[in-house]
Design a protein around this motif. Structure first.
Motif, PDB file in Angstrom:
ATOM      1  N   GLU A  11       0.844  -1.191   0.000  1.00  0.00           N
ATOM      2  CA  GLU A  11       0.000   0.000   0.000  1.00  0.00           C
ATOM      3  C   GLU A  11       0.878   1.239   0.000  1.00  0.00           C
ATOM      4  OE1 GLU A  11      -3.482   2.055   2.761  1.00  0.00           O
ATOM      5  OE2 GLU A  11      -2.789   0.023   3.198  1.00  0.00           O
ATOM      6  N   TRP A  16      -2.535   4.290  -3.428  1.00  0.00           N
ATOM      7  CA  TRP A  16      -3.037   3.050  -4.012  1.00  0.00           C
ATOM      8  C   TRP A  16      -2.683   1.862  -3.129  1.00  0.00           C
ATOM      9  CZ3 TRP A  16       0.649  -0.643  -5.288  1.00  0.00           C
ATOM     10  CH2 TRP A  16       1.966  -0.196  -5.401  1.00  0.00           C
ATOM     11  N   SER A  36      -5.739  -7.798  -7.173  1.00  0.00           N
ATOM     12  CA  SER A  36      -6.585  -6.650  -6.877  1.00  0.00           C
ATOM     13  C   SER A  36      -5.711  -5.411  -6.774  1.00  0.00           C
ATOM     14  CB  SER A  36      -7.317  -6.881  -5.552  1.00  0.00           C
ATOM     15  OG  SER A  36      -7.995  -5.719  -5.147  1.00  0.00           O
ATOM     16  N   THR A  38      -6.374  -1.103  -6.201  1.00  0.00           N
ATOM     17  CA  THR A  38      -7.326  -0.027  -5.989  1.00  0.00           C
ATOM     18  C   THR A  38      -6.580   1.297  -5.922  1.00  0.00           C
ATOM     19  OG1 THR A  38      -8.726  -1.509  -4.693  1.00  0.00           O
ATOM     20  CG2 THR A  38      -9.131   0.849  -4.458  1.00  0.00           C
ATOM     21  N   SER A  43      -6.206   6.764 -11.070  1.00  0.00           N
ATOM     22  CA  SER A  43      -6.821   5.523 -11.556  1.00  0.00           C
ATOM     23  C   SER A  43      -5.758   4.636 -12.196  1.00  0.00           C
ATOM     24  CB  SER A  43      -7.915   5.826 -12.576  1.00  0.00           C
ATOM     25  OG  SER A  43      -7.356   6.476 -13.705  1.00  0.00           O
TER      26      SER A  43
END
Length: 89
Positions: A11, A16, A36, A38, A43
């Motif tokens: 992280e 992100w 995954s 995020t 983005s």
């Protein structure tokens, strides 16, 4: 390193987070799953999880935040009997 499924995660605070699982058999990475990623800000425009060779898997990410684009390599490597995690940007 024992046979089994290992979860690796990282992280970047306020930026992100990402994780995936590597399946290890006989001290080699045989497959990956459950990737995954995020973006907390910005983005991801590309996500690709690959086994580079039997000792290394890399989650390749491309992140766009404002006008800046960053290529990220989130890597799990078997070294001796350890699973090492690194992030290259």
């Amino acid at each position: 390193m024992g046979n089994g499924t290992y979860t690796v995660s990282t992280e970047r605070k306020d930026s992100w987070k990402a994780s995936y699982q590597v399946i290890v058999k006989n001290n080699s990475i045989t497959s990956t799953k459950n990737a995954s990623a995020t973006a907390i800000s910005g983005s991801f425009t590309r996500k690709s999880l690959r086994i580079d060779h039997s000792k290394q898997a890399t989650y390749y990410l491309k992140r766009k935040a404002g006008t800046s684009t960053t290529n990220i390599k989130f890597r799990a490597t078997i070294n001796s009997s350890n699973l090492n995690v690194s992030v290259l940007t």
